[in-house]
Scaffold this motif. Structure first.
Motif, short mmCIF file in Angstrom:
data_model
loop_
_atom_site.label_atom_id
_atom_site.label_comp_id
_atom_site.label_asym_id
_atom_site.label_seq_id
_atom_site.Cartn_x
_atom_site.Cartn_y
_atom_site.Cartn_z
N THR A 1 45.44 13.58 80.07
CA THR A 1 44.70 14.55 80.86
C THR A 1 45.19 14.51 82.30
O THR A 1 45.88 13.58 82.72
N SER A 2 44.80 15.48 83.08
CA SER A 2 45.22 15.54 84.49
C SER A 2 44.60 14.41 85.31
O SER A 2 45.11 14.06 86.37
N SER A 3 43.49 13.84 84.82
CA SER A 3 42.83 12.77 85.56
C SER A 3 43.57 11.44 85.41
O SER A 3 43.30 10.49 86.15
N ASP B 1 42.22 11.34 76.87
CA ASP B 1 41.05 11.90 76.19
C ASP B 1 41.12 11.48 74.72
O ASP B 1 42.07 11.80 74.01
#
Length: 275
Positions: free
Chosen positions: A109-111, A115
């Protein structure tokens, strides 16, 4: 492990009528069990395949849907029905795991925190009906499937027996077996599209090569290819019976850490089994 798109079908009129008729005339009349037995023999024999308890494929995926032209993958398989499929793209990994009963999927994920999700009911159904090591026909003796011969059809210029296989789950698959080589060259499988609809997509097995006496397709194409190129899974290395730890098929932790086969490890650990 779901690659998807397709190879265009040959138009019947494009095949010379005399050769097509000759093929139909000379095609042996066999029943479904005879075709399956000949397929198993052509693939290397049931006894030889039963000795394969684990198998690893290493290669790359080419797809119009992929973020890069070639996505490296490692597919690890262990009997009776365990799989781990890892894809790497742009220095990030996506993983799909099935332990024979439950499944998980993990994606970047972009974080920066992956996920992790469990398989949906539909994904579990697909995974449980997936062919084991050796393919669908190789495992028919153990899953009590009902098999019938539908007839002979043309598959991209090759005459093939079309078999209907009804699994104990109630799902029906079709497999096409070449009338000369008796290798399975096509099968269909069910997918859920973006609209949530169930669709059947053809999968083509190509470029069979001998791996320790076993015939393995090194190119798998998915889809019809009418509007875009088929998705391709190209197998560059095959590892037979490598040691695969049970924990690599367990629910992954986040962040993920594991001791599994990698592209480099395969080449270094058991070079005698890599083709």
């Amino acid at each position: 492990m779901k690659l998807f798109s397709a190879l265009g079908l040959l138009v019947w009129l494009a095949i010379p009528s005399h050769s097509y008729a000759d093929e139909l005339i000379t095609t042996p009349l066999l029943d479904a069990s005879e075709i399956i037995n000949k397929n198993i023999s052509a693939r290397g024999g049931l006894e030889a395949w039963q000795k394969i308890q684990t198998m690893v494929w290493i290669g790359h995926i080419e797809s119009a849907h992929a973020p890069i032209a070639k996505m490296p993958f490692v597919l690890e398989m262990k009997r009776p029905n365990k799989t781990r499929f890892e894809i790497k793209a742009q220095n990030q990994k996506s993983v799909r795991i099935f332990d024979g009963n439950q499944g998980w999927k993990m994606r970047p994920t972009s974080s920066g925190k992956p996920d992790l999700q469990q398989y949906t009911n539909e994904e579990l159904r697909f995974a449980r009906d997936e062919p084991s090591i050796g393919g669908l026909l190789m495992g028919l003796q153990s899953n009590a499937a009902d098999v019938t011969l539908d007839g002979v059809e043309d598959v991209a210029g090759q005459q093939a027996y079309r078999l209907s296989i009804k699994l104990p789950s109630g799902v029906t698959h079709h497999v096409w077996v070449d009338t000369h080589s008796f290798l399975d060259i096509k099968y269909d499988r069910e997918f859920i599209n973006k609209l949530g609809q169930s669709v059947m997509v053809p999968v083509f097995n190509r470029n069979y090569q001998s791996m320790g006496g076993l015939q393995v397709p090194l190119l798998i194409e998915t889809g019809e290819g009418a509007t875009e190129p088929p998705d391709k899974l190209l197998i560059e290395k095959v590892l037979l019976n490598p040691p695969l730890e049970e924990n690599i098929f367990a629910k992954p932790s986040v962040p993920q850490r594991r001791n599994a086969v990698t592209v480099n490890a395969v080449a270094e650990e058991r070079p005698e089994d890599v083709r």
